[in-house]
Design a protein around this motif. Sequence first.
Motif, mmCIF file in Angstrom:
data_model
loop_
_atom_site.group_PDB
_atom_site.id
_atom_site.type_symbol
_atom_site.label_atom_id
_atom_site.label_comp_id
_atom_site.label_asym_id
_atom_site.label_seq_id
_atom_site.Cartn_x
_atom_site.Cartn_y
_atom_site.Cartn_z
ATOM 1 N N ASP A 71 -13.479 -15.962 6.608
ATOM 2 C CA ASP A 71 -13.606 -17.456 6.773
ATOM 3 C C ASP A 71 -13.778 -17.975 5.219
ATOM 4 O OD1 ASP A 71 -12.788 -18.028 9.198
ATOM 5 O OD2 ASP A 71 -14.805 -17.847 10.164
ATOM 6 N N VAL A 72 -14.090 -17.083 4.371
ATOM 7 C CA VAL A 72 -14.450 -17.312 3.100
ATOM 8 C C VAL A 72 -13.210 -17.677 2.428
ATOM 9 C CG1 VAL A 72 -14.074 -15.112 2.051
ATOM 10 C CG2 VAL A 72 -15.800 -16.707 1.112
ATOM 11 N N ALA A 73 -13.180 -18.721 1.530
ATOM 12 C CA ALA A 73 -11.892 -19.264 0.833
ATOM 13 C C ALA A 73 -11.990 -18.744 -0.573
ATOM 14 C CB ALA A 73 -12.273 -20.847 0.724
ATOM 15 N N VAL A 74 -10.642 -18.069 -0.934
ATOM 16 C CA VAL A 74 -10.597 -17.640 -2.275
ATOM 17 C C VAL A 74 -9.478 -18.280 -3.012
ATOM 18 C CG1 VAL A 74 -9.987 -15.444 -3.447
ATOM 19 C CG2 VAL A 74 -10.963 -15.111 -1.059
ATOM 20 N N LEU A 75 -9.696 -18.635 -4.133
ATOM 21 C CA LEU A 75 -8.928 -19.507 -5.162
ATOM 22 C C LEU A 75 -8.730 -18.262 -6.323
ATOM 23 C CD1 LEU A 75 -7.617 -22.014 -6.146
ATOM 24 C CD2 LEU A 75 -9.812 -22.387 -7.465
ATOM 25 N N ALA A 76 -7.370 -18.290 -6.605
ATOM 26 C CA ALA A 76 -6.851 -17.186 -7.692
ATOM 27 C C ALA A 76 -6.748 -18.136 -8.783
ATOM 28 C CB ALA A 76 -5.767 -16.285 -7.384
ATOM 29 N N LEU A 77 -7.234 -17.305 -9.942
ATOM 30 C CA LEU A 77 -7.048 -17.857 -11.418
ATOM 31 C C LEU A 77 -6.139 -16.865 -12.086
ATOM 32 C CD1 LEU A 77 -10.298 -19.556 -12.595
ATOM 33 C CD2 LEU A 77 -8.319 -20.473 -11.365
ATOM 34 N N THR A 78 -5.194 -17.185 -12.627
ATOM 35 C CA THR A 78 -4.306 -16.501 -13.213
ATOM 36 C C THR A 78 -3.682 -16.967 -14.569
ATOM 37 O OG1 THR A 78 -2.105 -15.234 -13.013
ATOM 38 C CG2 THR A 78 -2.198 -17.283 -12.019
ATOM 39 N N ASP A 100 -5.524 -21.538 -17.956
ATOM 40 C CA ASP A 100 -5.438 -22.454 -18.843
ATOM 41 C C ASP A 100 -4.998 -23.971 -18.560
ATOM 42 O OD1 ASP A 100 -2.779 -22.405 -18.314
ATOM 43 O OD2 ASP A 100 -2.069 -21.650 -20.257
ATOM 44 N N GLY A 101 -5.193 -24.239 -17.286
ATOM 45 C CA GLY A 101 -5.210 -25.529 -16.776
ATOM 46 C C GLY A 101 -6.431 -26.512 -17.040
ATOM 47 N N ASP A 102 -6.102 -27.755 -16.454
ATOM 48 C CA ASP A 102 -7.286 -28.794 -16.764
ATOM 49 C C ASP A 102 -8.424 -28.438 -16.278
ATOM 50 O OD1 ASP A 102 -8.373 -31.467 -15.546
ATOM 51 O OD2 ASP A 102 -7.957 -31.450 -17.698
ATOM 52 N N SER A 103 -9.555 -28.314 -16.771
ATOM 53 C CA SER A 103 -10.923 -27.934 -16.079
ATOM 54 C C SER A 103 -11.092 -28.794 -14.767
ATOM 55 C CB SER A 103 -11.932 -27.846 -17.015
ATOM 56 O OG SER A 103 -12.184 -29.455 -17.964
ATOM 57 N N HIS A 104 -10.813 -30.081 -14.851
ATOM 58 C CA HIS A 104 -11.006 -31.021 -13.607
ATOM 59 C C HIS A 104 -10.306 -30.455 -12.422
ATOM 60 C CE1 HIS A 104 -11.836 -34.765 -11.347
ATOM 61 N NE2 HIS A 104 -10.787 -34.692 -11.268
ATOM 62 N N GLN A 105 -8.873 -30.177 -13.128
ATOM 63 C CA GLN A 105 -8.080 -29.699 -11.757
ATOM 64 C C GLN A 105 -8.599 -28.465 -11.169
ATOM 65 O OE1 GLN A 105 -4.085 -29.232 -13.552
ATOM 66 N NE2 GLN A 105 -3.742 -31.473 -13.370
ATOM 67 N N ILE A 106 -9.150 -27.583 -11.992
ATOM 68 C CA ILE A 106 -9.646 -26.493 -11.195
ATOM 69 C C ILE A 106 -10.855 -26.644 -10.471
ATOM 70 C CG2 ILE A 106 -10.977 -24.329 -11.831
ATOM 71 C CD1 ILE A 106 -9.264 -23.952 -14.388
ATOM 72 N N ALA A 107 -11.566 -27.747 -10.904
ATOM 73 C CA ALA A 107 -12.687 -27.982 -10.147
ATOM 74 C C ALA A 107 -12.444 -28.771 -8.778
ATOM 75 C CB ALA A 107 -13.677 -28.939 -10.834
ATOM 76 N N GLN A 108 -11.358 -29.323 -9.167
ATOM 77 C CA GLN A 108 -10.738 -30.184 -7.894
ATOM 78 C C GLN A 108 -10.109 -29.375 -6.688
ATOM 79 O OE1 GLN A 108 -7.082 -32.616 -8.357
ATOM 80 N NE2 GLN A 108 -8.535 -34.490 -7.366
ATOM 81 N N ALA A 109 -9.573 -28.195 -7.279
ATOM 82 C CA ALA A 109 -8.839 -27.132 -6.403
ATOM 83 C C ALA A 109 -10.094 -26.161 -5.726
ATOM 84 C CB ALA A 109 -8.136 -26.030 -7.277
ATOM 85 N N ILE A 110 -11.064 -26.315 -6.091
ATOM 86 C CA ILE A 110 -12.229 -25.623 -5.587
ATOM 87 C C ILE A 110 -13.041 -26.259 -4.187
ATOM 88 C CG2 ILE A 110 -14.518 -24.652 -5.721
ATOM 89 C CD1 ILE A 110 -14.111 -24.036 -8.733
ATOM 90 N N GLN A 111 -12.683 -27.672 -4.921
ATOM 91 C CA GLN A 111 -13.340 -28.653 -3.610
ATOM 92 C C GLN A 111 -12.080 -28.591 -2.329
ATOM 93 O OE1 GLN A 111 -13.690 -32.226 -5.804
ATOM 94 N NE2 GLN A 111 -15.875 -32.094 -5.880
ATOM 95 N N ILE A 113 -9.844 -26.314 -1.607
ATOM 96 C CA ILE A 113 -9.774 -24.862 -0.690
ATOM 97 C C ILE A 113 -10.855 -24.793 0.156
ATOM 98 C CG2 ILE A 113 -11.104 -23.344 -2.198
ATOM 99 C CD1 ILE A 113 -8.560 -21.646 -1.869
ATOM 100 N N HIS A 114 -12.343 -25.324 -0.257
ATOM 101 C CA HIS A 114 -13.168 -25.526 0.582
ATOM 102 C C HIS A 114 -13.078 -26.456 1.730
ATOM 103 C CE1 HIS A 114 -17.752 -26.650 1.748
ATOM 104 N NE2 HIS A 114 -17.513 -25.475 1.821
ATOM 105 N N GLN A 115 -12.062 -27.291 1.606
ATOM 106 C CA GLN A 115 -12.010 -28.409 2.493
ATOM 107 C C GLN A 115 -10.788 -27.724 3.376
ATOM 108 O OE1 GLN A 115 -10.984 -31.840 0.394
ATOM 109 N NE2 GLN A 115 -13.301 -32.090 -0.192
ATOM 110 N N GLY A 116 -10.212 -26.454 3.325
ATOM 111 C CA GLY A 116 -9.268 -26.225 4.084
ATOM 112 C C GLY A 116 -7.881 -26.592 3.406
ATOM 113 N N ILE A 117 -7.702 -26.817 2.177
ATOM 114 C CA ILE A 117 -6.220 -27.290 1.606
ATOM 115 C C ILE A 117 -5.860 -26.076 0.628
ATOM 116 C CG2 ILE A 117 -5.245 -28.947 0.024
ATOM 117 C CD1 ILE A 117 -7.354 -31.009 0.929
ATOM 118 N N ASN A 118 -4.667 -25.874 0.696
ATOM 119 C CA ASN A 118 -4.085 -24.882 -0.217
ATOM 120 C C ASN A 118 -3.648 -25.345 -1.666
ATOM 121 O OD1 ASN A 118 -3.229 -24.086 2.791
ATOM 122 N ND2 ASN A 118 -4.323 -22.074 1.731
#
Length: 208
Positions: A71-78, A100-111, A113-118
């Motif tokens: 159940d752990v969520a994994v977000l890949a950075l490439t 090299d994406g926007d730092s806010h977008q990466i933080a938002q992506a972490i939120q 994926i924790h909520q079950g969104i891909n």
Amino acid sequence: MLVDDHEVVRQGLRRVLENEGGFKVVGEAKNGLEAVKQALSLLPDVIVMDLHMPQMDGIQATREIKKKLPDVAVLALTMYADDLLPEGVDAGIGGFMLKDGDSHQIAQAIQQIHQGINPVSPALNKKLLTEYYRLHKQNSLALTNRQKEILKLVCEGFAITAICHQLCISLSTQKREMREIYNKLGVNSRAHACSIAIKAGIIKIVHD
């Protein structure tokens, strides 16, 4: 938990998350082997995973981690668009973002994926993911009607006991059917199964 073989990247991500607020970095790892060990010890909610690392890459590390912590969520950075997307999804990675994406977008992506969104970076080639989900839809034809009923209830957030009660099946039957669903869809977690099922159109969730 942050996993990257470059310390400067880990430090940068930590600063971004600290500045955003609402995040707690519980640990770091500089390669896949360390990531597996740290994950099993720290039990993080989300792992931000680099794909290319020495000793064990992010794909294999994710596979090993998901075996023990499904159940752990994994977000890949490439660094590269289209980098190992199908292999990553097969391993259990739930989202892909460019380093090299926007730092806010990466933080938002972490939120997310924790909520079950891909989350997927707009710069990544979504055609590959679309094709991947299309293939999974073909595989889903092997699902029985009962398995589709169970999967739909799982994706709607029903607890195991509630599913058994609603479908009048035993707990052992429910567990057996879920194992079959995982095998047929090529996944190893409920979140991954639901992601595949919804995006591929195997099931439809109706919101009131």
